[in-house]
Design a protein around this motif. Structure first.
Motif, mmCIF file in Angstrom:
data_model
loop_
_atom_site.group_PDB
_atom_site.id
_atom_site.type_symbol
_atom_site.label_atom_id
_atom_site.label_comp_id
_atom_site.label_asym_id
_atom_site.label_seq_id
_atom_site.Cartn_x
_atom_site.Cartn_y
_atom_site.Cartn_z
ATOM 1 N N GLY A 69 0.813 -1.203 0.000
ATOM 2 C CA GLY A 69 0.000 0.000 0.000
ATOM 3 C C GLY A 69 0.849 1.256 0.000
ATOM 4 O O GLY A 69 0.520 2.246 -0.663
ATOM 5 N N GLY A 70 1.974 1.209 0.738
ATOM 6 C CA GLY A 70 2.858 2.368 0.788
ATOM 7 C C GLY A 70 3.499 2.661 -0.557
ATOM 8 O O GLY A 70 3.633 3.824 -0.959
ATOM 9 N N TYR A 73 2.887 6.017 -2.783
ATOM 10 C CA TYR A 73 4.020 6.845 -3.203
ATOM 11 C C TYR A 73 3.984 7.080 -4.720
ATOM 12 O O TYR A 73 4.209 8.200 -5.194
ATOM 13 C CB TYR A 73 5.334 6.166 -2.808
ATOM 14 N N MET A 74 3.708 6.015 -5.490
ATOM 15 C CA MET A 74 3.659 6.142 -6.945
ATOM 16 C C MET A 74 2.575 7.121 -7.382
ATOM 17 O O MET A 74 2.791 7.966 -8.265
ATOM 18 C CB MET A 74 3.432 4.768 -7.593
ATOM 19 N N GLU A 75 1.413 7.007 -6.782
ATOM 20 C CA GLU A 75 0.320 7.910 -7.143
ATOM 21 C C GLU A 75 0.650 9.357 -6.771
ATOM 22 O O GLU A 75 0.297 10.300 -7.489
ATOM 23 C CB GLU A 75 -0.975 7.468 -6.443
ATOM 24 N N LYS A 76 1.338 9.531 -5.656
ATOM 25 C CA LYS A 76 1.740 10.874 -5.250
ATOM 26 C C LYS A 76 2.709 11.475 -6.253
ATOM 27 O O LYS A 76 2.596 12.655 -6.631
ATOM 28 C CB LYS A 76 2.385 10.814 -3.859
ATOM 29 N N TYR A 82 6.340 7.969 -14.712
ATOM 30 C CA TYR A 82 5.751 6.740 -15.246
ATOM 31 C C TYR A 82 6.064 5.573 -14.311
ATOM 32 O O TYR A 82 7.169 5.465 -13.791
ATOM 33 C CB TYR A 82 6.334 6.443 -16.637
ATOM 34 N N TYR A 83 5.069 4.724 -14.098
ATOM 35 C CA TYR A 83 5.339 3.492 -13.363
ATOM 36 C C TYR A 83 4.454 2.382 -13.909
ATOM 37 O O TYR A 83 3.392 2.628 -14.496
ATOM 38 C CB TYR A 83 5.140 3.680 -11.855
ATOM 39 N N SER A 84 4.917 1.173 -13.730
ATOM 40 C CA SER A 84 4.172 0.004 -14.186
ATOM 41 C C SER A 84 4.367 -1.112 -13.176
ATOM 42 O O SER A 84 5.455 -1.296 -12.630
ATOM 43 C CB SER A 84 4.659 -0.442 -15.569
ATOM 44 N N TRP A 117 9.645 2.161 -12.446
ATOM 45 C CA TRP A 117 9.260 3.564 -12.421
ATOM 46 C C TRP A 117 10.395 4.451 -12.946
ATOM 47 O O TRP A 117 11.571 4.095 -12.891
ATOM 48 C CB TRP A 117 8.824 3.994 -11.029
ATOM 49 N N ALA A 118 9.992 5.596 -13.470
ATOM 50 C CA ALA A 118 10.947 6.582 -13.996
ATOM 51 C C ALA A 118 10.302 7.960 -13.905
ATOM 52 O O ALA A 118 9.115 8.112 -14.203
ATOM 53 C CB ALA A 118 11.321 6.260 -15.438
#
Length: 298
Positions: A199-200, A204-207, A216-218, A232-233
């Motif tokens: 969840g963390g 973090y990715m959405e933030k 970008y993340y996958s 992610w990048a």
């Protein structure tokens, strides 16, 4: 008001005759409530129905059960749920007022059967379908241990369950459904990760996406729908790759020391021979599978 028509089905003679010791009888004694439950549940498996604990009361000022009623799972009728008006679907009705039951009472240190009703007002499940009945579904720890060993060497859950079912003589003899086995394996695997880690990461990715439009993340999942790879990048990495991405290197020398999970980097150099980080990657898989999955996405 028209009354509901009830049709009662007697126990098939081929399943358990009246002299069969598996059939509950008034006067039977059990050392504990759990022993009585297990006996009635085994009888239910033979006949083809599921059971549940119904009403009961305890000895005064004690946690010991004085009286307990075990019933067919289709006993009674489901009460009205006002929330159903807001639901987009209706739950199927599973209860039909079945009166099959066994009652026990604590007397002189033993639980005596003082009432037993064998008739059902619904069709009973054949033996090959017994493992679908709720009270009959049980997982054996030895099976779970074998499944975990198979998973550790790369065998998929589906192939593992097929193998265990074959060893048991068929899926009907496994004692549980495929979903039960998969859910148990999922839960044990998920517990290995620290609480809140997944969840963390997603939070973090959405933030970062909200802060950086080019971020970008996958996330890749395996056949069991569990996270295996995260890539992610950020915007700087993307622009650096456009300008200096002619020659790149996939570096997996960084690992988490406690469990050896690979932390991979796509790296390059700029015109000043400075190291650039172009893509970051974290994996829960074996190194070879990491490389294949990473390159497929990249």
């Amino acid at each position: 008001m028209e009354s509901k028509k009830e049709i009662f089905f007697d126990i098939p003679e081929t399943a358990a005759g009246p002299t069969d010791e598996r059939v509950p009888k008034i006067g039977m004694k059990f050392l504990s409530e759990e022993e009585a439950y297990s006996f009635y549940n085994k009888y239910a498996e033979t006949i083809g129905f599921s059971i549940r604990r119904s009403s009961g009361h305890k000895v005064k000022n004690s946690s010991t059960m004085q009286q307990r009623t075990f019933t067919c799972s289709r006993q009674g009728y489901r009460g009205d749920d006002k929330r159903e008006d807001t639901f987009s679907y209706s739950r199927p009705e599973t209860r039909c007022g079945c009166t099959a039951r066994m009652k026990i009472s604590l007397r002189n240190g033993f639980y005596d059967v003082y009432e037993f009703e064998a008739s059902h007002n619904h069709i009973l499940a054949p033996g090959t379908m017994a493992h679908f009945l709720r009270s009959q579904r049980k997982l054996i720890e030895a099976q779970i241990a074998n499944a975990e060993v198979a998973k550790s060497v790369g065998i998929s859950n589906k192939a593992t369950i097929d193998l265990i079912a074959k060893q048991a003589g068929g899926i009907e003899n496994l004692g549980c459904t495929r979903e039960d086995m998969k859910n148990r394996l999922y839960s044990k695997r998920t517990i290995q990760a620290k609480e809140g880690d997944t969840g963390g990461v997603l939070e973090y990715m959405e933030k970062k996406v909200s802060e950086d439009v080019n971020f970008y993340y996958s996330i890749q999942v395996d056949e069991d729908d569990l996270i295996t790879n995260i890539f992610w990048a950020d915007s700087k990495m993307v622009s650096d790759y456009v300008m200096f991405g002619d020659v790149i290197c996939f570096d997996t020398t960084y690992k988490k020391l406690d469990d050896g999970r690979p932390f991979g980097l796509i790296v390059g150099v700029n015109n000043h021979k400075k190291l650039l980080y172009l893509v970051l990657h974290f994996s829960m898989m074996k190194p070879l599978k990491v490389l294949v999955g990473f390159l497929e996405l990249f």
